[in-house]
Design a protein around this motif. Structure first.
Motif, PDB file in Angstrom:
ATOM      1  N   LYS A   1       3.597 -21.617  -3.858  1.00  0.00           N
ATOM      2  CA  LYS A   1       2.598 -22.545  -3.342  1.00  0.00           C
ATOM      3  C   LYS A   1       1.209 -21.718  -2.322  1.00  0.00           C
ATOM      4  CE  LYS A   1       6.728 -24.273  -1.086  1.00  0.00           C
ATOM      5  NZ  LYS A   1       6.894 -25.019  -0.993  1.00  0.00           N
ATOM      6  N   PHE A   2       1.216 -20.345  -3.118  1.00  0.00           N
ATOM      7  CA  PHE A   2       0.304 -20.085  -2.800  1.00  0.00           C
ATOM      8  C   PHE A   2      -1.033 -19.592  -3.980  1.00  0.00           C
ATOM      9  CE2 PHE A   2       3.234 -18.542   0.094  1.00  0.00           C
ATOM     10  CZ  PHE A   2       3.459 -19.056   1.723  1.00  0.00           C
ATOM     11  N   GLU A   3      -0.694 -19.331  -5.013  1.00  0.00           N
ATOM     12  CA  GLU A   3      -1.613 -18.288  -5.967  1.00  0.00           C
ATOM     13  C   GLU A   3      -0.347 -18.963  -7.338  1.00  0.00           C
ATOM     14  OE1 GLU A   3      -1.607 -14.933  -5.860  1.00  0.00           O
ATOM     15  OE2 GLU A   3       0.288 -14.377  -7.095  1.00  0.00           O
TER      16      GLU A   3
ATOM     17  N   GLN B   1      -1.953 -24.625   6.700  1.00  0.00           N
ATOM     18  CA  GLN B   1      -2.054 -24.255   4.792  1.00  0.00           C
ATOM     19  C   GLN B   1      -2.543 -25.208   4.421  1.00  0.00           C
ATOM     20  OE1 GLN B   1      -1.035 -20.419   5.242  1.00  0.00           O
ATOM     21  NE2 GLN B   1      -3.062 -21.041   3.050  1.00  0.00           N
ATOM     22  N   LEU B   2      -3.318 -24.828   3.154  1.00  0.00           N
ATOM     23  CA  LEU B   2      -3.675 -26.130   2.576  1.00  0.00           C
ATOM     24  C   LEU B   2      -3.071 -25.960   1.712  1.00  0.00           C
ATOM     25  CD1 LEU B   2      -7.417 -25.418   1.181  1.00  0.00           C
ATOM     26  CD2 LEU B   2      -6.211 -27.365   1.595  1.00  0.00           C
ATOM     27  N   GLU B   3      -2.244 -26.953   1.125  1.00  0.00           N
ATOM     28  CA  GLU B   3      -1.831 -26.906  -0.039  1.00  0.00           C
ATOM     29  C   GLU B   3      -2.119 -26.771  -1.582  1.00  0.00           C
ATOM     30  OE1 GLU B   3       1.075 -30.759   1.322  1.00  0.00           O
ATOM     31  OE2 GLU B   3      -0.632 -31.581  -0.005  1.00  0.00           O
ATOM     32  N   ILE B   4      -1.304 -25.934  -1.778  1.00  0.00           N
ATOM     33  CA  ILE B   4      -2.876 -25.943  -3.523  1.00  0.00           C
ATOM     34  C   ILE B   4      -2.864 -26.656  -4.202  1.00  0.00           C
ATOM     35  CG2 ILE B   4      -0.393 -24.849  -4.235  1.00  0.00           C
ATOM     36  CD1 ILE B   4      -2.114 -21.996  -5.078  1.00  0.00           C
TER      37      ILE B   4
ATOM     38  N   LYS C   1      -8.179 -18.248 -24.361  1.00  0.00           N
ATOM     39  CA  LYS C   1      -7.487 -17.035 -23.469  1.00  0.00           C
ATOM     40  C   LYS C   1      -8.617 -16.455 -22.117  1.00  0.00           C
ATOM     41  CE  LYS C   1      -6.615 -14.461 -27.951  1.00  0.00           C
ATOM     42  NZ  LYS C   1      -5.507 -15.772 -28.500  1.00  0.00           N
ATOM     43  N   ASN C   2      -8.736 -17.801 -21.432  1.00  0.00           N
ATOM     44  CA  ASN C   2      -8.933 -18.021 -20.284  1.00  0.00           C
ATOM     45  C   ASN C   2      -7.749 -17.655 -19.528  1.00  0.00           C
ATOM     46  OD1 ASN C   2     -12.019 -17.774 -20.857  1.00  0.00           O
ATOM     47  ND2 ASN C   2     -11.502 -20.004 -21.763  1.00  0.00           N
ATOM     48  N   GLU C   3      -8.098 -17.071 -18.159  1.00  0.00           N
ATOM     49  CA  GLU C   3      -7.158 -16.800 -17.136  1.00  0.00           C
ATOM     50  C   GLU C   3      -7.570 -17.160 -15.907  1.00  0.00           C
ATOM     51  OE1 GLU C   3      -4.271 -13.875 -20.318  1.00  0.00           O
ATOM     52  OE2 GLU C   3      -5.418 -12.954 -18.493  1.00  0.00           O
ATOM     53  N   ASN C   4      -7.140 -17.712 -15.136  1.00  0.00           N
ATOM     54  CA  ASN C   4      -8.442 -18.389 -14.142  1.00  0.00           C
ATOM     55  C   ASN C   4      -7.179 -18.369 -13.326  1.00  0.00           C
ATOM     56  OD1 ASN C   4      -9.783 -19.611 -15.953  1.00  0.00           O
ATOM     57  ND2 ASN C   4     -11.348 -18.298 -14.713  1.00  0.00           N
ATOM     58  N   TRP C   5      -6.936 -17.197 -12.157  1.00  0.00           N
ATOM     59  CA  TRP C   5      -6.488 -17.258 -10.511  1.00  0.00           C
ATOM     60  C   TRP C   5      -6.970 -18.622  -9.405  1.00  0.00           C
ATOM     61  CZ3 TRP C   5      -1.423 -15.844 -10.783  1.00  0.00           C
ATOM     62  CH2 TRP C   5      -0.756 -14.730 -10.703  1.00  0.00           C
ATOM     63  N   ILE C   6      -5.846 -19.543  -9.293  1.00  0.00           N
ATOM     64  CA  ILE C   6      -6.195 -20.030  -7.985  1.00  0.00           C
ATOM     65  C   ILE C   6      -5.437 -19.460  -6.736  1.00  0.00           C
ATOM     66  CG2 ILE C   6      -5.972 -22.372  -6.878  1.00  0.00           C
ATOM     67  CD1 ILE C   6      -6.348 -23.840  -9.721  1.00  0.00           C
ATOM     68  N   ARG C   7      -6.351 -19.720  -5.488  1.00  0.00           N
ATOM     69  CA  ARG C   7      -5.285 -18.933  -4.231  1.00  0.00           C
ATOM     70  C   ARG C   7      -6.287 -19.415  -2.841  1.00  0.00           C
ATOM     71  NH1 ARG C   7      -5.964 -13.704  -7.380  1.00  0.00           N
ATOM     72  NH2 ARG C   7      -4.682 -13.341  -8.235  1.00  0.00           N
ATOM     73  N   VAL C   8      -4.618 -20.403  -2.855  1.00  0.00           N
ATOM     74  CA  VAL C   8      -4.452 -20.927  -1.266  1.00  0.00           C
ATOM     75  C   VAL C   8      -5.766 -20.190  -0.259  1.00  0.00           C
ATOM     76  CG1 VAL C   8      -4.021 -21.335   1.018  1.00  0.00           C
ATOM     77  CG2 VAL C   8      -2.899 -21.897  -1.854  1.00  0.00           C
ATOM     78  N   PRO C   9      -7.197 -20.008   0.417  1.00  0.00           N
ATOM     79  CA  PRO C   9      -7.096 -19.417   1.151  1.00  0.00           C
ATOM     80  C   PRO C   9      -6.361 -18.974   2.663  1.00  0.00           C
ATOM     81  CG  PRO C   9      -8.955 -21.117   0.912  1.00  0.00           C
ATOM     82  CD  PRO C   9      -7.359 -20.854   0.129  1.00  0.00           C
TER      83      PRO C   9
END
Ligand code: 9Z3
Length: 361
Positions: free
Chosen positions: A308-310, A334-337, A318-326
């Motif tokens: 729920k957070f990342e 809390q924002l919904e991811i 081959k790109n790897e990008n993390w999305i994280r909830v502030p």
């Protein structure tokens, strides 16, 4: 140490012959013909309106242990990811085919269906007259003041989706019914070409009991006089062990149909699968491995404990990008991811079809 099988050690990906064999030897869901017509009309309607369509799969599939099913193996998923994402896709202007586990969370109603937010807690009685049995007479049920604005927002979005017919609900229960429906919808979505999007958030069983080894009746824990143990022993896949004390379950791998989706059922669509792991040390490896095996566009990786957070987007370049909830500030929600995941998916979908704009209501 975690074991991370190499590509060669993994069960083989499904070929057209495996597809034929699987779909010929398993019974389709009883209502598939009717559902297929609904899907056809839904897609034709939105295609004519130049609206994009996304298939969102959600919830977990089951694996029955008996034909007349009393027991089954389940897959973890409440359907939060799928139901929440579907709402953000609808907001982004997509029409959504919501392929979900029956009775799992649904877009919009999910806000009021958890045990932690039971809808009854949002209501109060207004204009109460009398006592005891007559208390409700002349009274009204209303939403408590402090929840009104939030509920009104949800209600309006829900009604808009209903009026515009942008949400089609397709329920499944077993892994087999899921696969039949996925294939059916994918074939119907072919007319959309690259405007079609698959967002596969459902937790799909990797193992199952094949029909020729499935018990007909409820598996018994002890001997039944006169029944000669026929059911248990006929079921080579699921049988009690020595002296009936153990239940031994022998499962086959479910054919890896993601390959068939990419190559055969939806060759021009954008396909996004999710990868769920519990061990952070192997998550990226497994995401890359899935891309290598199936050649689709994007895998979104997540860990059970932090889902729920990342999440991590791993693409075929081959790109790897993390999305994280502030982190939420005190007193803030809390924002919904999914409010971050879906716009990023939409951006990538735009890019893959050359930046075409989305037709909105
Ligand atoms: C996911 O990874 C989903 O994000 C979750 C969502 C199931 C974790 P919740 O419903 O959970 O919000 O509680 N879905 C994919 C799981 C899966 O089975 N993936 C397969 C795999 O990991 C590939 S299709 O092998």
């Amino acid at each position: 140490m975690s074991s991370t099988p190499s590509l060669e050690e993994l069960p083989p990906i499904a070929q057209p012959d495996d597809e034929l064999q699987y779909f010929e030897t398993h019974a389709p869901p009883a209502n598939i013909a009717q559902l297929s017509l609904e899907v056809r009309d839904f897609i034709a309607h939105h295609h004519a309106a130049h609206r994009r369509v996304v298939l969102v799969s959600s919830g977990g599939t089951t694996v029955p242990l008996e034909n007349q099913t009393v027991r089954f193996i389940d897959n973890f998923s409440a359907g939060t990811r799928g139901a929440t994402s579907a709402e953000y896709f609808l907001e982004a202007g997509y029409a959504v085919v919501f392929l979900h586990r029956q009775f799992s969370l649904l877009p919009y109603s999910r806000h009021y269906s958890h045990s932690t937010n039971c809808f009854l807690d949002y209501l109060s009685e207004w204009g109460r007259i009398g006592e005891g049995e007559d208390a409700a007479e002349g009274g009204d049920v209303v939403v408590k003041q402090k929840y009104r604005q939030q509920m009104l927002d949800v209600l309006r979005k829900y009604r808009r989706a209903k009026e515009n017919k942008t949400l089609l609900l397709l329920p499944y229960t077993t892994v087999t019914s899921y696969l039949f429906l996925l294939r059916e919808v994918a074939m119907r979505m072919q007319v959309l070409g690259s405007e079609g999007l698959f967002y596969l958030a459902a937790a799909v069983s990797d193992f199952f009991v094949p029909p020729d080894r499935m018990a007909e009746h409820k598996i018994q824990s002890g001997d039944i006089p006169g029944a000669a143990g026929e059911d248990n022993h006929a079921a080579a896949a699921v049988a009690p062990g020595p002296r009936g004390k153990k239940l031994v379950i022998d499962l086959d791998p479910v054919p890896k149909f993601l390959n068939r989706l990419v190559e055969g059922w939806a060759p021009n669509a954008m396909i996004i699968s999710f990868k769920l792991e519990t061990d952070s040390a192997i998550l990226l490896y497994k995401c890359r491995q899935a891309l290598e095996r199936y050649n689709h566009q994007l895998v979104i990786g997540n860990l059970l404990s932090t889902r729920k957070f990342e999440v991590v987007f791993v693409d075929n370049k081959k790109n790897e990008n993390w999305i994280r909830v502030p982190e939420a500030k005190e007193g803030e929600e809390q924002l919904e991811i999914e409010s971050l995941i879906v716009p990023e998916v939409v951006r990538r979908h735009n890019q893959s079809i050359g930046g075409a704009s989305i037709h909105r209501f």
